[in-house]
Write a protein that holds these residues in place. Structure first.
Motif, PDB file in Angstrom:
ATOM      1  N   GLN A  83       0.670  -1.242  -0.028  1.00 37.56           N
ATOM      2  CA  GLN A  83       0.044   0.014  -0.042  1.00 37.56           C
ATOM      3  C   GLN A  83       0.850   1.310  -0.112  1.00 37.56           C
ATOM      4  OE1 GLN A  83      -2.945  -0.374   3.312  1.00 37.56           O
ATOM      5  NE2 GLN A  83      -3.989  -1.791   2.334  1.00 37.56           N
ATOM      6  N   LEU A  84       1.906   1.259   0.627  1.00 37.78           N
ATOM      7  CA  LEU A  84       2.734   2.451   0.777  1.00 37.78           C
ATOM      8  C   LEU A  84       3.558   2.784  -0.234  1.00 37.78           C
ATOM      9  CD1 LEU A  84       4.064   4.621   2.608  1.00 37.78           C
ATOM     10  CD2 LEU A  84       5.775   2.982   3.194  1.00 37.78           C
ATOM     11  N   LEU A  85       3.978   1.648  -0.895  1.00 41.62           N
ATOM     12  CA  LEU A  85       4.610   1.696  -2.291  1.00 41.62           C
ATOM     13  C   LEU A  85       3.650   2.087  -3.712  1.00 41.62           C
ATOM     14  CD1 LEU A  85       7.064  -1.282  -2.257  1.00 41.62           C
ATOM     15  CD2 LEU A  85       7.555   1.340  -1.690  1.00 41.62           C
ATOM     16  N   TRP A  86       2.634   1.648  -3.397  1.00 42.70           N
ATOM     17  CA  TRP A  86       1.391   2.225  -4.310  1.00 42.70           C
ATOM     18  C   TRP A  86       1.282   3.690  -4.167  1.00 42.70           C
ATOM     19  CZ3 TRP A  86      -3.184   4.533  -4.547  1.00 42.70           C
ATOM     20  CH2 TRP A  86      -3.922   4.189  -5.469  1.00 42.70           C
ATOM     21  N   TRP A  87       1.207   3.998  -3.127  1.00 43.56           N
ATOM     22  CA  TRP A  87       0.893   5.486  -2.887  1.00 43.56           C
ATOM     23  C   TRP A  87       1.897   6.318  -3.506  1.00 43.56           C
ATOM     24  CZ3 TRP A  87      -3.414   8.135  -2.320  1.00 43.56           C
ATOM     25  CH2 TRP A  87      -4.667   7.459  -1.778  1.00 43.56           C
ATOM     26  N   LEU A  88       3.280   5.812  -2.998  1.00 44.07           N
ATOM     27  CA  LEU A  88       4.468   6.651  -3.234  1.00 44.07           C
ATOM     28  C   LEU A  88       4.517   6.731  -4.915  1.00 44.07           C
ATOM     29  CD1 LEU A  88       7.027   5.494  -0.737  1.00 44.07           C
ATOM     30  CD2 LEU A  88       5.702   7.522  -0.858  1.00 44.07           C
ATOM     31  N   GLU A  89       4.250   5.787  -5.567  1.00 46.51           N
ATOM     32  CA  GLU A  89       4.307   5.817  -7.181  1.00 46.51           C
ATOM     33  C   GLU A  89       3.321   6.577  -7.566  1.00 46.51           C
ATOM     34  OE1 GLU A  89       3.856   1.844  -8.318  1.00 46.51           O
ATOM     35  OE2 GLU A  89       6.198   1.186  -7.852  1.00 46.51           O
ATOM     36  N   ARG A  90       2.013   6.715  -7.034  1.00 48.36           N
ATOM     37  CA  ARG A  90       1.052   7.593  -7.401  1.00 48.36           C
ATOM     38  C   ARG A  90       1.326   8.823  -7.069  1.00 48.36           C
ATOM     39  NH1 ARG A  90       0.574   3.308  -9.048  1.00 48.36           N
ATOM     40  NH2 ARG A  90      -1.361   1.994  -9.537  1.00 48.36           N
ATOM     41  N   PHE A  97      11.819   3.043  -5.155  1.00 52.96           N
ATOM     42  CA  PHE A  97      10.805   2.170  -4.254  1.00 52.96           C
ATOM     43  C   PHE A  97      10.744   0.848  -4.452  1.00 52.96           C
ATOM     44  CE2 PHE A  97       9.046   6.417  -5.323  1.00 52.96           C
ATOM     45  CZ  PHE A  97       9.517   7.077  -4.062  1.00 52.96           C
ATOM     46  N   PRO A  98      11.869   0.133  -3.996  1.00 54.70           N
ATOM     47  CA  PRO A  98      11.910  -1.287  -4.351  1.00 54.70           C
ATOM     48  C   PRO A  98      10.713  -2.117  -3.757  1.00 54.70           C
ATOM     49  CG  PRO A  98      13.631  -0.800  -2.994  1.00 54.70           C
ATOM     50  CD  PRO A  98      13.175   0.594  -3.602  1.00 54.70           C
ATOM     51  N   ALA A  99      10.346  -3.220  -4.041  1.00 54.80           N
ATOM     52  CA  ALA A  99       9.160  -4.110  -3.649  1.00 54.80           C
ATOM     53  C   ALA A  99       9.703  -4.691  -2.289  1.00 54.80           C
ATOM     54  CB  ALA A  99       8.576  -4.998  -4.494  1.00 54.80           C
ATOM     55  N   ALA A 100      11.076  -5.110  -2.267  1.00 57.22           N
ATOM     56  CA  ALA A 100      11.679  -5.566  -1.000  1.00 57.22           C
ATOM     57  C   ALA A 100      11.518  -4.951   0.335  1.00 57.22           C
ATOM     58  CB  ALA A 100      13.261  -5.917  -1.272  1.00 57.22           C
ATOM     59  N   LEU A 101      11.286  -5.856   1.304  1.00 62.56           N
ATOM     60  CA  LEU A 101      11.108  -5.392   2.850  1.00 62.56           C
ATOM     61  C   LEU A 101      12.534  -5.364   3.600  1.00 62.56           C
ATOM     62  CD1 LEU A 101       7.743  -6.842   3.476  1.00 62.56           C
ATOM     63  CD2 LEU A 101       8.206  -4.558   2.732  1.00 62.56           C
ATOM     64  N   HIS A 102      12.753  -4.452   4.375  1.00 61.63           N
ATOM     65  CA  HIS A 102      13.991  -4.631   5.223  1.00 61.63           C
ATOM     66  C   HIS A 102      13.512  -5.187   6.493  1.00 61.63           C
ATOM     67  CE1 HIS A 102      17.740  -3.093   6.912  1.00 61.63           C
ATOM     68  NE2 HIS A 102      17.044  -2.917   7.994  1.00 61.63           N
ATOM     69  N   PRO A 103      14.319  -6.457   6.940  1.00 53.14           N
ATOM     70  CA  PRO A 103      13.732  -7.189   7.925  1.00 53.14           C
ATOM     71  C   PRO A 103      14.139  -6.282   9.310  1.00 53.14           C
ATOM     72  CG  PRO A 103      16.010  -7.809   7.213  1.00 53.14           C
ATOM     73  CD  PRO A 103      15.356  -6.879   6.017  1.00 53.14           C
ATOM     74  N   ALA A 104      13.316  -6.326  10.429  1.00 52.03           N
ATOM     75  CA  ALA A 104      13.300  -5.864  11.704  1.00 52.03           C
ATOM     76  C   ALA A 104      14.496  -6.475  12.432  1.00 52.03           C
ATOM     77  CB  ALA A 104      12.035  -5.760  12.361  1.00 52.03           C
ATOM     78  N   ASP A 105      14.948  -5.628  13.434  1.00 51.55           N
ATOM     79  CA  ASP A 105      15.977  -5.999  14.335  1.00 51.55           C
ATOM     80  C   ASP A 105      15.584  -6.818  15.310  1.00 51.55           C
ATOM     81  OD1 ASP A 105      17.852  -4.727  12.504  1.00 51.55           O
ATOM     82  OD2 ASP A 105      17.431  -2.540  13.736  1.00 51.55           O
ATOM     83  N   LEU A 106      14.494  -6.798  15.863  1.00 50.58           N
ATOM     84  CA  LEU A 106      13.650  -7.585  16.849  1.00 50.58           C
ATOM     85  C   LEU A 106      12.676  -8.568  16.373  1.00 50.58           C
ATOM     86  CD1 LEU A 106      13.442  -4.682  19.682  1.00 50.58           C
ATOM     87  CD2 LEU A 106      15.187  -6.476  19.528  1.00 50.58           C
ATOM     88  N   PRO A 107      12.531  -9.608  16.965  1.00 51.64           N
ATOM     89  CA  PRO A 107      11.537 -10.551  16.499  1.00 51.64           C
ATOM     90  C   PRO A 107       9.946 -10.208  16.283  1.00 51.64           C
ATOM     91  CG  PRO A 107      12.441 -11.222  18.443  1.00 51.64           C
ATOM     92  CD  PRO A 107      13.297 -10.059  18.199  1.00 51.64           C
ATOM     93  N   LEU A 233      -1.381   5.067   4.812  1.00 52.65           N
ATOM     94  CA  LEU A 233      -1.940   6.400   4.423  1.00 52.65           C
ATOM     95  C   LEU A 233      -1.065   7.648   5.217  1.00 52.65           C
ATOM     96  CD1 LEU A 233      -5.437   5.814   4.383  1.00 52.65           C
ATOM     97  CD2 LEU A 233      -3.895   5.669   2.509  1.00 52.65           C
ATOM     98  N   LEU A 234      -0.918   7.252   6.420  1.00 49.37           N
ATOM     99  CA  LEU A 234      -0.264   8.317   7.297  1.00 49.37           C
ATOM    100  C   LEU A 234       1.250   8.548   6.747  1.00 49.37           C
ATOM    101  CD1 LEU A 234      -0.415  10.405   9.439  1.00 49.37           C
ATOM    102  CD2 LEU A 234       0.583   8.500  11.126  1.00 49.37           C
ATOM    103  N   TYR A 235       2.043   7.558   6.635  1.00 44.55           N
ATOM    104  CA  TYR A 235       3.305   7.664   6.113  1.00 44.55           C
ATOM    105  C   TYR A 235       3.687   7.646   4.784  1.00 44.55           C
ATOM    106  CZ  TYR A 235       4.580   6.872  11.099  1.00 44.55           C
ATOM    107  OH  TYR A 235       4.836   7.214  12.272  1.00 44.55           O
ATOM    108  N   ALA A 236       2.647   7.732   3.946  1.00 45.91           N
ATOM    109  CA  ALA A 236       2.404   8.146   2.479  1.00 45.91           C
ATOM    110  C   ALA A 236       2.567   9.642   2.530  1.00 45.91           C
ATOM    111  CB  ALA A 236       1.465   7.480   1.765  1.00 45.91           C
ATOM    112  N   LEU A 237       1.646  10.080   3.328  1.00 44.49           N
ATOM    113  CA  LEU A 237       1.534  11.647   3.767  1.00 44.49           C
ATOM    114  C   LEU A 237       2.806  12.153   4.241  1.00 44.49           C
ATOM    115  CD1 LEU A 237      -0.352  14.046   3.443  1.00 44.49           C
ATOM    116  CD2 LEU A 237      -1.233  13.397   5.887  1.00 44.49           C
TER     117      LEU A 237
END
Length: 288
Positions: A83-90, A97-107, A233-237
């Motif tokens: 959803q975030l990448l869709w908004w950034l492209e629009r 904006f690659p489709a890959a996700l960055h893994p988190a440091d904590l589980p 939506l918030l972080y696309a804004l």
């Protein structure tokens, strides 16, 4: 009342007796209001009952809901990322904006998009105009009437935060440690942590009251739906604002318009739910 207190304390007596009398009088006065009436226990305290069975079931339900949500961490991360990448492209923002996700440091943290926004440092002219705006905002907030005093405090808090950011970029323009990717990723993880904590926040504030188990489950699911829809939506804004305003806007976005927006919605849903439950309780207690 003050004359009575002075008369009682002004009598000659043994030090230990006078000390005990003073504490007894003051201890009695603290239970009375400013008009002399006795302060009764609040209805939310004397009306609250906490059977052990309700406590045990609440703990069990909170644990179960948290486990179910934690098991969907990968699906939620992929959903937010798409959803975030869709908004950034629009929005046609400058960056990658690659489709890959960055893994988190904590589980227990969610994976975040590996986006890269091309955001510029503020120019001296931009800093000068923002400094003037901060002073103007501080002055304008003081013109609000007494009824608008909460808004004055909020506006002046925003002026302090943004003014500190302006001062930082004036003194150390190349030392700002945060990037747009970190800002968006940390914000998504904060909302995810709030989702994990939702059942445990509702446990002492809503579930302990005499409401149905469907109401307990419903208010948690509604809060989850709000947070799940809000985050991308918030972080696309935020990305859009950073694209136009630069890194200078990041401290204000993070402190006042980040997870704080999610918490405001959280509290609003809780307030609506507890008011509805209280209205139903009053209707049930009305004489027929």
């Amino acid at each position: 009342m003050s004359k009575l207190l002075r008369r009682l304390l002004g009598r000659t007596a043994r030090p230990d007796f006078r000390h005990s009398l003073q504490h007894s009088v003051l201890g009695e006065l603290q239970h009375h209001g400013h008009r002399g009436g006795r302060i009764a226990m609040h209805r939310s305290i004397w009306g609250l009952q906490l059977p052990r069975q309700r406590l045990f079931k609440g703990l069990l339900l909170a644990t179960l809901l948290t486990a179910v949500l934690a098991s969907q961490i990968d699906a939620a991360g992929q959903l937010w990322g798409r959803q975030l990448l869709w908004w950034l492209e629009r929005l046609e923002l400058s960056g990658r904006f690659p489709a890959a996700l960055h893994p988190a440091d904590l589980p227990f943290l969610i994976a975040t998009p590996t986006l890269e926004l091309f955001v510029d440092l503020p120019s001296p002219r931009t800093l000068a105009f923002n400094a003037i705006g901060v002073v103007a905002l501080w002055w304008a907030a003081g013109l609000l009437p007494d009824a608008g005093r909460p808004a004055m405090y909020l506006l002046r808090l925003a002026a302090i935060i943004h003014g500190a950011a302006v001062l930082f970029f004036v003194l150390w323009p190349a030392s700002f440690p945060h990037t747009a990717r970190e800002h968006v990723g940390n914000g998504l993880q904060q909302i995810w942590v709030l989702m994990l904590l939702t059942p445990w926040i509702h446990l002492p504030t809503f579930w302990f009251f005499q409401v149905s188990w469907w109401a307990r489950l419903g208010v948690t699911l509604l809060t989850w739906a709000w947070l799940l829809l809000l985050a991308p939506l918030l972080y696309a804004l935020h990305a859009l604002v950073l694209h136009h305003a630069g890194l200078l806007a990041m401290p204000l976005l993070h402190l006042l318009f980040g997870v704080m927006v999610a918490i405001i919605g959280f509290v609003a849903i809780y307030g609506w739910a507890i008011s509805l439950a209280n209205a139903r309780t009053l209707r049930r207690l009305e004489p027929r």
